[in-house]
Structure formats: C-alpha cells, structure tokens
Write an enzyme that holds these catalytic residues in place. Sequence first.
Site, PDB file in Angstrom:
ATOM      1  N   GLU A  59       0.739  -1.268   0.001  1.00 48.93           N
ATOM      2  CA  GLU A  59      -0.002   0.075   0.050  1.00 48.93           C
ATOM      3  C   GLU A  59       0.933   1.164   0.036  1.00 48.93           C
ATOM      4  OE1 GLU A  59      -2.453   2.240   3.628  1.00 48.93           O
ATOM      5  OE2 GLU A  59      -2.833   0.172   3.369  1.00 48.93           O
ATOM      6  N   LYS A 146     -10.632  -1.483   7.656  1.00 48.92           N
ATOM      7  CA  LYS A 146      -9.279  -1.066   8.139  1.00 48.92           C
ATOM      8  C   LYS A 146      -9.599  -0.445   9.848  1.00 48.92           C
ATOM      9  CE  LYS A 146      -5.414   2.365   8.066  1.00 48.92           C
ATOM     10  NZ  LYS A 146      -4.974   3.307   6.892  1.00 48.92           N
TER      11      LYS A 146
END
Length: 219
Positions: A59, A146
Amino acid sequence: MMCDQKDNRNHNPENHEETESFRSTLADHPLVAVLRAETAEDAIEKADALIEAGITCIEVTFTVPNAGDVIQYLVKRKGCHVGAGTVVTAQQVQEAITAGARFLVSPGYSFDVDMAAKDANVPYIPGVLTPTDIMAALAQGHRLMKLFPANVLGPGYLRGLREPFPQVSFMPTGGISIADMNDWFAAGAVAVGMGGALTKGTADQVKCKAQEALAQLQR
C-alpha cells in the site's frame, strides 16, 4: 454524518466482485506493507526490498511525494499487488486509479472517496475505530474495513468488536509490530497492515525485517 448522505446513482454497494477478489488476495497475502517514505526514490528502493523479501501486497500512501509515480512503477513489477493508502479525496482516487492502483485505503471514511471508488469499480477499504464507525460503514455496504489506529486499543479490542460484527472482515493497521502481528490474527484479523515496523531504515534493513515478518507469519 455518513448515514445521512444519499446518492441517487446506481452503485454496486461494495463493488462486490472486486472486493471479494481483493479479500481472496488478502487470504493468500495477509501481510500488507504500508509504504511511507520522504521521497519517491526512497519509496521505490524500499518497495523493491519488500518484494525481494517476498512481500507482494504493498500500500503506497499518499504521504509519499509523487505517490502516483511510485504506484505506476510497482504496477509494472511482476506479481506485485499494489494499492493506494491515505486516500482522502476523490482527486486522489483518480490519480491512484490512473497509476494502476488495485485497491484504495483511507484512515477514516470519506463519502466522496467511496463514490469515486465505486464509479471506478475499485475496492475501497475505509478506516474505522469505534462501533459507530463500523455501523456507518456497514450502512454504506462495506464488509472489509481497516481498524485504525489499531495499536491504541490492542488485539483484545478487535476480539471484542468481532462479537457484535461477525460479518465484518478487519485489517488492523497502525503501530503493529512483527512481535505482536500473530496476536492480531489470533484475535480474528483477516490481514494486517504494517508500516514503520517494516519500512523504517535502509533498503537492506527493510528486506531483513520483511523476511523476519514473513517467517513469523508462517509460524
């Protein structure tokens, strides 16, 4: 508030097929490296080290200068599943998608980011912390979230959240270390996002830490 925002367009509630595909990727590669660096060149050098160590889900955060260029570089790397992190505006969504990002992650929830991601049919993983956050994200069709910042409340908190929210898949991120990574999986995480514990230091140090993390994961 999130639940009060409406949109009359015909959206797939959570880009179901794309999100399920990403969830399958996380099942195979549950350690997501969250890449932060002071320059694009440093980010690329560290990303190469991560890939050489065996980590292929990366990411790239928008705190990295010229993050789109870094994403574009990594997209060309064979076997690298790259996404964009710290996505907080619809403009960043477009930049990330143009660069080739295959998933988008935010520290919280953004309605504009959500709509832009759904328009592009790219998985969006919103950040949540409280039960109220989770309920709001659920109302928008999200099932993969998340948990951030995860280290503030620890694995026991995730275990507690899973009881009222068994339908949610959590990816805790923020302050997770190699030493406590498996505690998060034991608490029910489908994946973990690991930043500083992996990416601080030189490229050689990053590679060593990534190898150590993967070895710990296999245990």
